[in-house]
Design a protein around this motif. Structure first.
Motif, PDB file in Angstrom:
ATOM      1  N   ASN A 239      52.175 -78.431  65.211  1.00 24.64           N
ATOM      2  CA  ASN A 239      53.173 -78.594  66.273  1.00 24.64           C
ATOM      3  C   ASN A 239      52.724 -78.061  67.627  1.00 24.64           C
ATOM      4  O   ASN A 239      53.558 -77.756  68.479  1.00 24.64           O
ATOM      5  N   TYR A 240      51.420 -77.959  67.830  1.00 19.23           N
ATOM      6  CA  TYR A 240      50.929 -77.509  69.130  1.00 19.23           C
ATOM      7  C   TYR A 240      51.051 -78.651  70.133  1.00 19.23           C
ATOM      8  O   TYR A 240      50.245 -79.573  70.149  1.00 19.23           O
ATOM      9  N   ALA A 241      52.053 -78.582  70.963  1.00 24.91           N
ATOM     10  CA  ALA A 241      52.275 -79.624  71.968  1.00 24.91           C
ATOM     11  C   ALA A 241      51.222 -79.508  73.068  1.00 24.91           C
ATOM     12  O   ALA A 241      50.713 -78.423  73.361  1.00 24.91           O
ATOM     13  N   LYS A 242      50.930 -80.628  73.675  1.00 23.45           N
ATOM     14  CA  LYS A 242      49.887 -80.669  74.695  1.00 23.45           C
ATOM     15  C   LYS A 242      50.471 -80.414  76.079  1.00 23.45           C
ATOM     16  O   LYS A 242      51.297 -81.186  76.566  1.00 23.45           O
ATOM     17  N   VAL A 243      50.046 -79.307  76.701  1.00 21.39           N
ATOM     18  CA  VAL A 243      50.414 -79.063  78.099  1.00 21.39           C
ATOM     19  C   VAL A 243      49.425 -79.813  78.993  1.00 21.39           C
ATOM     20  O   VAL A 243      48.313 -80.110  78.592  1.00 21.39           O
ATOM     21  N   ALA A 244      49.851 -80.117  80.209  1.00 20.20           N
ATOM     22  CA  ALA A 244      49.061 -80.988  81.090  1.00 20.20           C
ATOM     23  C   ALA A 244      48.654 -80.257  82.361  1.00 20.20           C
ATOM     24  O   ALA A 244      49.491 -79.671  83.051  1.00 20.20           O
TER      25      ALA A 244
ATOM     26  N   TYR B 208      51.934 -88.227  73.457  1.00 20.03           N
ATOM     27  CA  TYR B 208      51.620 -87.499  72.225  1.00 20.03           C
ATOM     28  C   TYR B 208      52.768 -86.561  71.854  1.00 20.03           C
ATOM     29  O   TYR B 208      53.188 -86.493  70.690  1.00 20.03           O
ATOM     30  N   ASN B 209      53.267 -85.846  72.833  1.00 15.39           N
ATOM     31  CA  ASN B 209      54.335 -84.870  72.560  1.00 15.39           C
ATOM     32  C   ASN B 209      55.613 -85.551  72.086  1.00 15.39           C
ATOM     33  O   ASN B 209      56.355 -84.994  71.273  1.00 15.39           O
ATOM     34  N   LYS B 210      55.887 -86.743  72.609  1.00 13.39           N
ATOM     35  CA  LYS B 210      57.036 -87.504  72.118  1.00 13.39           C
ATOM     36  C   LYS B 210      56.853 -87.799  70.630  1.00 13.39           C
ATOM     37  O   LYS B 210      57.807 -87.793  69.852  1.00 13.39           O
ATOM     38  N   GLY B 211      55.599 -88.075  70.247  1.00 14.46           N
ATOM     39  CA  GLY B 211      55.304 -88.305  68.836  1.00 14.46           C
ATOM     40  C   GLY B 211      55.609 -87.080  67.987  1.00 14.46           C
ATOM     41  O   GLY B 211      56.070 -87.209  66.844  1.00 14.46           O
ATOM     42  N   LEU B 212      55.372 -85.884  68.533  1.00 11.90           N
ATOM     43  CA  LEU B 212      55.706 -84.654  67.804  1.00 11.90           C
ATOM     44  C   LEU B 212      57.213 -84.566  67.553  1.00 11.90           C
ATOM     45  O   LEU B 212      57.648 -84.137  66.478  1.00 11.90           O
TER      46      LEU B 212
END
Length: 547
Positions: free
Chosen positions: A140-145, A438-442
């Motif tokens: 669950n490591y979301a990607k920061v931008a 990607y984060n929406k996919g999480l």
């Protein structure tokens, strides 16, 4: 009916309750044997999920015998019957060690019966054990931008000056040579000469004629003006000590484009008509004739427009080489505040340690109050796991630019870290940053929307979503090249489901070797329950899920 209760059989599909989204779900089917359900009886069957420290009571199902005049499901006496029920229990991790049971209460509505109210059987019918929570194995490591810098190593600056000519003449007048424009051009050349990081280009000269005479005359006139400009400027540069003696002269002929631009920018009332008429003529000689005709009709063209086109324009470009990577890194260590905002933001990318990256972004934020600096400072804090501190920086960035896709994505990451999935989803939907997809996919994965998650995720999480969505073949193929502890653990679960004890043992051993926490997780893994007594498995882990 109580005496025949042991004959009741219950099956679960799938075999164990399964976590999907926030709920443990499954479908049970209850079968009543022949001559087991009293014709006047009514049953209340309640599914209950019991786990250490608590239990969750599900929605009861009411059943009736064939002589009961009510609206419940009828179970015939002679043939027996069955019913199915979909179950959903709000999930908590303790449910990995749970037991699903049915609690039965009965009453009889036959006239004269003493059992008028529901009476508990005082026995529980076991259904299944544990909850398969593979969904929780998501990374669950979301990607920061990171907001990108606009650093350019090599830039260009330029200075221009004009020499104006009288109509049909090419001689350079002294007043033109001594104009402030010429002085500024000379000073520009001097200021940029002698610096190792600056390369002064040639004096690029363009000589023009106004488009109000014959084409051949205008071509010759512009060529002559270029020659006289070069000669006069070379002499002046030499006399004044200007360190540049290379002139690149180009005779441009009549300046039709310049004429159009000046007319368009003017306040001449009939300028639209002028431009429309001139655009009708493609032949230069015809166009020149029409310009002369218009000059006679519109004196303003002759007084204000055409004189501005009789010129030589000189331009000097200077190539400026910026700081090298080594110089930028040195400046970060010695005097970071001498750097521009773009240099600070770029310098951060030259370091691998978060502390120095944060130093660069903090300096840019403090000195320039740039939203990118605040955003990127928050990113570094998020990398360190300090989402509370990151939230403050992302919020500051949003106050300076609330439409930036990186900032919007990062606010979503913070919301997701706080468990606010719906709020996070709104941020991700509003961002065009690649990380947002990607984060929406999480979020989809966490909510059990596996098919949607597959389209947004990549790598390990995509493979997990494929497995949860029932595409075992695709998941196995993807996991095959992965060797993280999570991937090894999930491969052990797949092996267990496929009856491959050897692969189960090999993958589980590898997962535990890479992360000892995998052993504790395996102790409550319901998918390993069929192997709880297999010697090779027992040597690795003791399964605590009871049968």
């Amino acid at each position: 009916m109580k005496k025949t209760a042991p004959g009741i059989t219950v099956s679960s599909s799938p075999e164990f309750l399964t976590l999907k989204g926030d709920n443990a779900i499954g479908t049970i089917t209850v079968n009543f044997p022949a001559k087991a359900f009293h014709k006047w009886g009514v049953l209340k069957v309640t599914p209950v999920l019991v786990y250490p420290g608590g239990e969750v009571v599900g929605q009861p199902t009411f059943l009736q015998g064939e002589k009961v005049k009510d609206n419940y499901k009828v179970i015939p006496y002679e043939a027996g019957g069955s019913y199915s029920q979909q179950l959903s229990f709000p999930y908590t991790p303790a449910m990995r060690l749970s037991e699903l049971v049915l609690r039965v209460e009965a009453k009889c509505i036959k006239q004269g019966s003493k059992i008028k109210n529901f009476t508990d059987y005082n026995t529980e019918i076991p259904v299944t054990f544990g909850v398969s929570s593979l969904q929780m194995m998501a990374d669950n490591y979301a990607k920061v931008a990171i907001a990108p810098d606009a650093f350019v190593r090599t830039t260009y600056v330029k200075e221009s000056a004009k020499i104006m000519f009288q109509i049909n003449k090419a001689d350079v007048r002294a007043a033109q040579l001594n104009s402030s424009e010429i002085s500024a051009l000379q000073q520009f050349i001097k200021d940029n000469t002698g610096d190792a990081k600056k390369k002064v280009g040639d004096v690029y000269t363009q000589a023009y004629a106004s488009p109000d005479g014959p084409l051949t005359l205008n071509d010759k006139l512009s060529a002559d003006r270029g020659k006289t400009t070069k000669k006069a400027m070379e002499t002046k540069f030499k006399k004044d000590g200007t360190p540049k003696d290379v002139f690149d002269v180009n005779a441009m002929g009549e300046d039709w484009e310049g004429f159009q631009e000046l007319v368009q920018a003017s306040d001449i009332p009939d300028k639209a008509l002028i431009l429309q008429v001139l655009s009708m003529y493609k032949d230069p000689q015809v166009r020149d004739k029409e310009i002369k005709n218009m000059t006679a009709a519109f004196k303003v063209l002759a007084d204000k427009i055409l004189p501005e086109l009789r010129r030589s324009k000189m331009t000097v470009n200077v190539q400026v080489d910026g700081l090298t990577d080594a110089e930028l890194k040195a400046a970060v260590g010695s005097d970071i505040n001498k750097l521009t905002v773009e240099e600070m933001l770029f310098a951060a990318t030259l370091f691998t340690d978060n502390a120095t990256k944060a130093k660069c972004y903090k300096a840019a934020a403090d000195k320039y109050n740039d939203f990118r600096a605040w955003n990127n400072l928050g990113v570094v804090k998020a990398w360190e796991g300090d989402y509370a501190a990151a939230k403050a920086d992302f919020t500051k960035a949003a106050s300076l630019n609330n439409s930036n896709p990186q900032v919007i994505n990062n606010l979503g990451v913070v919301a997701l870290s706080e468990g606010k999935k719906s709020e996070a989803a709104k941020f991700f939907a509003a961002s065009t940053a690649p990380e947002a997809k990607y984060n929406k996919g999480l979020v989809d994965l966490a909510e059990g929307n596996y098919s949607s998650a597959i389209n947004s995720l990549d790598g390990y999480n995509k493979a997990l979503a494929q497995l949860l969505n029932g595409d075992v073949a695709a998941a196995k193929a993807a996991f095959g090249s992965m060797n993280t502890w999570r991937a090894e653990y999930v491969k052990a679960v797949i092996a267990a489901k496929e009856g491959d004890a050897k692969a189960l043992v090999a993958n589980l051993k590898s997962a535990i070797a890479k992360n000892p926490a995998a052993k504790q997780l395996a102790e409550t893994e319901v998918n390993f329950l069929p192997y709880a007594t297999v010697t090779e498995v027992v040597e690795i882990v003791i399964i605590k899920v009871k049968r």
